[in-house]
Scaffold this motif. Structure first.
Motif, mmCIF file in Angstrom:
data_model
loop_
_atom_site.group_PDB
_atom_site.id
_atom_site.type_symbol
_atom_site.label_atom_id
_atom_site.label_comp_id
_atom_site.label_asym_id
_atom_site.label_seq_id
_atom_site.Cartn_x
_atom_site.Cartn_y
_atom_site.Cartn_z
ATOM 1 N N SER A 1 4.008 -1.577 -11.134
ATOM 2 C CA SER A 1 3.409 -2.777 -10.960
ATOM 3 C C SER A 1 1.856 -2.756 -11.467
ATOM 4 N N TRP A 2 1.108 -3.797 -11.639
ATOM 5 C CA TRP A 2 -0.167 -3.885 -11.709
ATOM 6 C C TRP A 2 -0.858 -3.796 -10.670
ATOM 7 N N SER A 3 -0.841 -2.711 -9.659
ATOM 8 C CA SER A 3 -1.340 -2.660 -8.549
ATOM 9 C C SER A 3 -2.527 -1.516 -8.426
ATOM 10 N N PRO B 1 2.345 3.765 -11.454
ATOM 11 C CA PRO B 1 2.242 2.773 -13.053
ATOM 12 C C PRO B 1 2.249 3.509 -14.070
#
Length: 175
Positions: free
Chosen positions: A65-67, A45
């Motif tokens: 992604s907001w992972s 990210p």
């Protein structure tokens, strides 16, 4: 380098990301991720900090992604690259660095002992660790600041029976 020696430290030439186009920013970040040994650098990210007012800033996702995939690369409002990671990951890094420092110290002590020709390496090691502990307890010094060669030479002076003496060995021609 003028001396012909290669540096043992990785050098990063991190450009000011603020003035680069978005695709070049990501290329620069990927190159840094590769130098850091991160698998799949293009899947990390990447975020950018954007100011809102004096008390608020927004994190804008530029890629990924907001992972939970860590670390996150973050470009601040001045174009500086930061790395955000969990405290657990940072503790792991710190523990690894500490372990590496301990291994380097042990290696330096082993070399210092070997130079003085010990009869029984383990005996000299035990005395050296004991002497080192005494020195560290009596001062605020760090183990890395102790001159290990001098420590072992002092042990040899105080305990000559732990070391071979080249003076006592006869190396005469035996025809």
């Amino acid at each position: 380098m003028a001396s012909g020696k290669r540096s043992r430290y990785m050098k990063f030439n991190i450009e000011d990301l603020k003035n680069l186009p978005a695709d070049k920013q990501l290329e620069e970040i990927d190159a840094i991720a590769i130098k850091l040994g991160m698998p799949k650098p293009t899947q990390r990210p990447v975020l950018e900090i954007k100011p809102v007012d004096d008390k608020h800033k927004i994190l804008e996702l530029k890629r990924g992604s907001w992972s939970d995939e860590q670390p996150w690369f973050v470009i601040d409002e001045d174009g500086k690259l930061m790395v955000f990671s969990s405290a657990e990951a940072m503790m792991g890094i710190m523990n690894s660095l500490q372990h590496m420092g301990e291994e380097v110290f042990k290696s330096r002590l082993e070399r210092a002992i070997a130079k003085e020709l010990p009869i029984d390496f383990h005996d000299v090691w035990t005395v050296a660790i004991h002497e080192l502990q005494k020195r560290l307890e009596s001062s605020d010094a760090e183990p890395s600041s102790v001159n290990l060669e001098n420590l072992v030479k002092n042990i040899k002076r105080e305990h000559p029976n732990l070391f071979y003496s080249l003076k006592n060995l006869n190396f005469e021609d035996q025809d």
